[in-house]
Motif scaffolding. Structure first.
Motif, PDB file in Angstrom:
ATOM      1  N   HIS A   1       0.910  -1.187   0.070  1.00  0.00           N
ATOM      2  CA  HIS A   1       0.150  -0.035   0.060  1.00  0.00           C
ATOM      3  C   HIS A   1       0.830   1.369   0.221  1.00  0.00           C
ATOM      4  CE1 HIS A   1      -3.344  -2.470   0.614  1.00  0.00           C
ATOM      5  NE2 HIS A   1      -4.350  -1.554   0.458  1.00  0.00           N
ATOM      6  N   ILE A   2       1.720   1.051   0.604  1.00  0.00           N
ATOM      7  CA  ILE A   2       2.881   2.461   0.718  1.00  0.00           C
ATOM      8  C   ILE A   2       3.505   2.407  -0.768  1.00  0.00           C
ATOM      9  CG2 ILE A   2       5.209   3.249   1.377  1.00  0.00           C
ATOM     10  CD1 ILE A   2       2.998   3.676   3.398  1.00  0.00           C
ATOM     11  N   GLU A   3       3.716   1.460  -1.448  1.00  0.00           N
ATOM     12  CA  GLU A   3       4.183   1.681  -2.876  1.00  0.00           C
ATOM     13  C   GLU A   3       3.150   2.312  -3.716  1.00  0.00           C
ATOM     14  OE1 GLU A   3       7.014   0.955  -4.207  1.00  0.00           O
ATOM     15  OE2 GLU A   3       8.063  -0.174  -3.035  1.00  0.00           O
ATOM     16  N   ILE A   4       1.915   1.673  -3.538  1.00  0.00           N
ATOM     17  CA  ILE A   4       0.910   2.128  -4.467  1.00  0.00           C
ATOM     18  C   ILE A   4       0.538   3.436  -4.247  1.00  0.00           C
ATOM     19  CG2 ILE A   4      -1.555   1.911  -4.785  1.00  0.00           C
ATOM     20  CD1 ILE A   4      -1.284  -1.092  -4.449  1.00  0.00           C
ATOM     21  N   GLY A   5       0.502   4.073  -2.729  1.00  0.00           N
ATOM     22  CA  GLY A   5       0.139   5.343  -2.566  1.00  0.00           C
ATOM     23  C   GLY A   5       1.171   6.485  -2.557  1.00  0.00           C
ATOM     24  N   SER A   6       2.541   5.990  -2.747  1.00  0.00           N
ATOM     25  CA  SER A   6       3.552   6.687  -2.991  1.00  0.00           C
ATOM     26  C   SER A   6       3.428   6.976  -4.574  1.00  0.00           C
ATOM     27  CB  SER A   6       5.071   6.054  -2.807  1.00  0.00           C
ATOM     28  OG  SER A   6       5.065   5.835  -1.365  1.00  0.00           O
ATOM     29  N   TYR A   7       3.362   5.929  -5.297  1.00  0.00           N
ATOM     30  CA  TYR A   7       3.026   6.037  -6.921  1.00  0.00           C
ATOM     31  C   TYR A   7       2.169   7.031  -7.378  1.00  0.00           C
ATOM     32  CZ  TYR A   7       2.428   4.447 -11.606  1.00  0.00           C
ATOM     33  OH  TYR A   7       2.250   4.472 -13.143  1.00  0.00           O
ATOM     34  N   PHE A   8       0.866   6.901  -6.660  1.00  0.00           N
ATOM     35  CA  PHE A   8      -0.005   7.830  -7.081  1.00  0.00           C
ATOM     36  C   PHE A   8       0.033   9.249  -6.586  1.00  0.00           C
ATOM     37  CE2 PHE A   8      -2.166   3.565  -8.078  1.00  0.00           C
ATOM     38  CZ  PHE A   8      -2.696   3.791  -9.472  1.00  0.00           C
ATOM     39  N   LEU A   9       0.668   9.327  -5.407  1.00  0.00           N
ATOM     40  CA  LEU A   9       0.867  10.643  -4.792  1.00  0.00           C
ATOM     41  C   LEU A   9       2.115  11.396  -5.483  1.00  0.00           C
ATOM     42  CD1 LEU A   9      -0.115   9.984  -1.100  1.00  0.00           C
ATOM     43  CD2 LEU A   9      -1.158  11.102  -2.708  1.00  0.00           C
ATOM     44  N   HIS A  10       3.022  10.505  -6.192  1.00  0.00           N
ATOM     45  CA  HIS A  10       4.029  10.929  -6.733  1.00  0.00           C
ATOM     46  C   HIS A  10       4.970  11.548  -5.774  1.00  0.00           C
ATOM     47  CE1 HIS A  10       2.017  10.779 -10.623  1.00  0.00           C
ATOM     48  NE2 HIS A  10       1.055  11.463  -9.907  1.00  0.00           N
ATOM     49  N   VAL A  11       5.103  10.665  -4.576  1.00  0.00           N
ATOM     50  CA  VAL A  11       6.217  11.023  -3.799  1.00  0.00           C
ATOM     51  C   VAL A  11       7.729  10.638  -4.098  1.00  0.00           C
ATOM     52  CG1 VAL A  11       7.020  10.561  -1.401  1.00  0.00           C
ATOM     53  CG2 VAL A  11       4.631  10.666  -1.835  1.00  0.00           C
ATOM     54  N   GLN A  12       8.682  11.409  -3.874  1.00  0.00           N
ATOM     55  CA  GLN A  12       9.893  11.547  -4.422  1.00  0.00           C
ATOM     56  C   GLN A  12      10.517  10.376  -3.596  1.00  0.00           C
ATOM     57  OE1 GLN A  12      12.307  14.048  -6.091  1.00  0.00           O
ATOM     58  NE2 GLN A  12      10.496  15.276  -6.900  1.00  0.00           N
ATOM     59  N   SER A  13      11.570   9.382  -4.130  1.00  0.00           N
ATOM     60  CA  SER A  13      11.949   8.311  -3.310  1.00  0.00           C
ATOM     61  C   SER A  13      13.143   8.835  -2.494  1.00  0.00           C
ATOM     62  CB  SER A  13      12.956   7.492  -4.367  1.00  0.00           C
ATOM     63  OG  SER A  13      13.853   8.173  -5.172  1.00  0.00           O
ATOM     64  N   SER A  14      13.523  10.055  -2.639  1.00  0.00           N
ATOM     65  CA  SER A  14      14.309  10.791  -1.697  1.00  0.00           C
ATOM     66  C   SER A  14      13.667  11.094  -0.304  1.00  0.00           C
ATOM     67  CB  SER A  14      15.121  12.029  -2.409  1.00  0.00           C
ATOM     68  OG  SER A  14      14.002  12.899  -2.240  1.00  0.00           O
ATOM     69  N   ASP A  15      12.637  11.313  -0.416  1.00  0.00           N
ATOM     70  CA  ASP A  15      11.693  11.266   0.915  1.00  0.00           C
ATOM     71  C   ASP A  15      11.572   9.938   1.673  1.00  0.00           C
ATOM     72  OD1 ASP A  15      11.556  14.027   0.459  1.00  0.00           O
ATOM     73  OD2 ASP A  15       9.495  13.666  -0.483  1.00  0.00           O
ATOM     74  N   ASN A  16      11.590   8.659   1.124  1.00  0.00           N
ATOM     75  CA  ASN A  16      11.033   7.684   1.580  1.00  0.00           C
ATOM     76  C   ASN A  16      11.897   6.976   2.592  1.00  0.00           C
ATOM     77  OD1 ASN A  16       9.071   7.773  -0.216  1.00  0.00           O
ATOM     78  ND2 ASN A  16      10.034   6.068  -1.613  1.00  0.00           N
ATOM     79  N   LEU A  17      13.259   7.250   2.976  1.00  0.00           N
ATOM     80  CA  LEU A  17      14.012   6.454   3.856  1.00  0.00           C
ATOM     81  C   LEU A  17      13.622   7.123   5.137  1.00  0.00           C
ATOM     82  CD1 LEU A  17      16.255   4.556   4.697  1.00  0.00           C
ATOM     83  CD2 LEU A  17      17.779   6.096   4.199  1.00  0.00           C
ATOM     84  N   LEU A  18      13.831   8.466   5.450  1.00  0.00           N
ATOM     85  CA  LEU A  18      13.655   8.855   6.367  1.00  0.00           C
ATOM     86  C   LEU A  18      12.122   8.860   7.117  1.00  0.00           C
ATOM     87  CD1 LEU A  18      14.776  10.702   8.884  1.00  0.00           C
ATOM     88  CD2 LEU A  18      14.224  12.719   7.790  1.00  0.00           C
ATOM     89  N   PHE A  19      11.153   8.982   6.157  1.00  0.00           N
ATOM     90  CA  PHE A  19       9.882   9.011   6.370  1.00  0.00           C
ATOM     91  C   PHE A  19       9.655   7.387   6.941  1.00  0.00           C
ATOM     92  CE2 PHE A  19       5.351   8.056   5.428  1.00  0.00           C
ATOM     93  CZ  PHE A  19       4.694   9.167   5.937  1.00  0.00           C
ATOM     94  N   SER A  20      10.039   6.716   6.085  1.00  0.00           N
ATOM     95  CA  SER A  20      10.052   4.934   6.372  1.00  0.00           C
ATOM     96  C   SER A  20      10.552   4.637   7.650  1.00  0.00           C
ATOM     97  CB  SER A  20      10.715   4.098   5.495  1.00  0.00           C
ATOM     98  OG  SER A  20      10.823   2.688   5.785  1.00  0.00           O
TER      99      SER A  20
END
Length: 265
Positions: A26-45
């Motif tokens: 769901h995070i993958e799907i949500g990130s894809y459709f929200l167009h969240v940048q991969s650079s944001d993902n590590l700290l947020f994760s």
């Protein structure tokens, strides 16, 4: 990542970490459709995984305290045996996670078609539990290692960690309440371990891994994930007790189909 996106993704993480529908998928799907940048993902994760771990500790605080207290008695009691089974169940996912998680993320990260296919598999696993007879067995050491091996499959985005472990426990004849408690507590150390590894990774290059995400946005994601996790954890305990996992199987089939159709058109 905006404040709104952080709240939405935090809620998704908190709900789906415990509900058997795959948080990673769901995070993958949500990130894809929200167009969240991969650079944001590590700290947020790191932040949202810490939040869900904390919600698990809060819900099972009494059980965790009893286990810790009994461990200091240095006796081979029920708590010591339970803790030993938890440790045993962690070994497969620890080995696979250390050796293959980065490779899996590189191969399948952002591939929502693959995620949708794995959600279909999660749906099938949950559907089978609907036809499994209720039994009243305990988690043995053999069952603990089998459930631990099943947990390794959940490294794939779209395969639910809680769904896979609870379903496997039910297939093995473990009583519903025992299956749920063991499933949620066995994933706590891996969640904390993954958060620690990501923290170490972040520490090596914080200016790159943090992207442009603000402290307020991180706090919003943490709070959203924690509150959603509290609700989902308690909800899931009641759901398994009533044998209603079939509804989540239907949900997985619907979401997976919607994603695949969206990709076709």
């Amino acid at each position: 990542m905006s404040l709104f996106e952080a709240i939405i993704l935090g809620i998704i993480q908190g709900l789906t970490e415990f509900l058997p529908v795959s948080s990673s998928g769901h995070i993958e799907i949500g990130s894809y459709f929200l167009h969240v940048q991969s650079s944001d993902n590590l700290l947020f994760s790191i932040i949202v995984h810490a939040a869900t771990a904390l919600s698990t500790i809060v819900v099972f605080r009494q059980t965790i305290w009893e286990i810790i207290r009994d461990l200091f008695k240095l006796q081979w009691n029920e708590s010591t045996q339970f803790a030993s089974k938890i440790v045993l169940s962690m070994i497969p996912v620890g080995v696979v996670g250390v050796l293959f998680e980065d490779k899996i993320e590189a191969l399948f990260g952002g591939n929502i078609v693959f995620v949708a296919c794995m959600l279909l598999i999660t749906g099938i696993l949950l559907t089978i539990t609907y036809y499994t007879k209720d039994q009243d067995n305990k988690v043995t050491f053999t069952k603990a290692i089998i459930i631990g091996i099943a947990q390794t499959i959940a490294i794939l985005p779209g395969i639910s960690r809680s769904g896979t472990t609870i379903a496997t426990a039910l297939y093995l004849g473990v009583e519903k309440n025992k299956a749920t408690r063991f499933s949620f507590l066995m994933v706590l150390p891996p969640i904390l371990g993954a958060a620690l590894l990501k923290t170490l990774e972040f520490a090596k290059a914080p200016e790159i891994a943090s992207g442009n995400i603000s402290g307020l946005t991180l706090a919003a994601g943490f709070i959203a994930s924690f509150i959603a996790g509290l609700l989902a954890c308690q909800w899931m305990i009641a759901i398994v007790r009533r044998g209603k996992l079939i509804y989540f199987a239907i949900y997985c089939f619907i979401i997976a189909s919607a994603v695949l159709i969206a990709q076709l058109f």
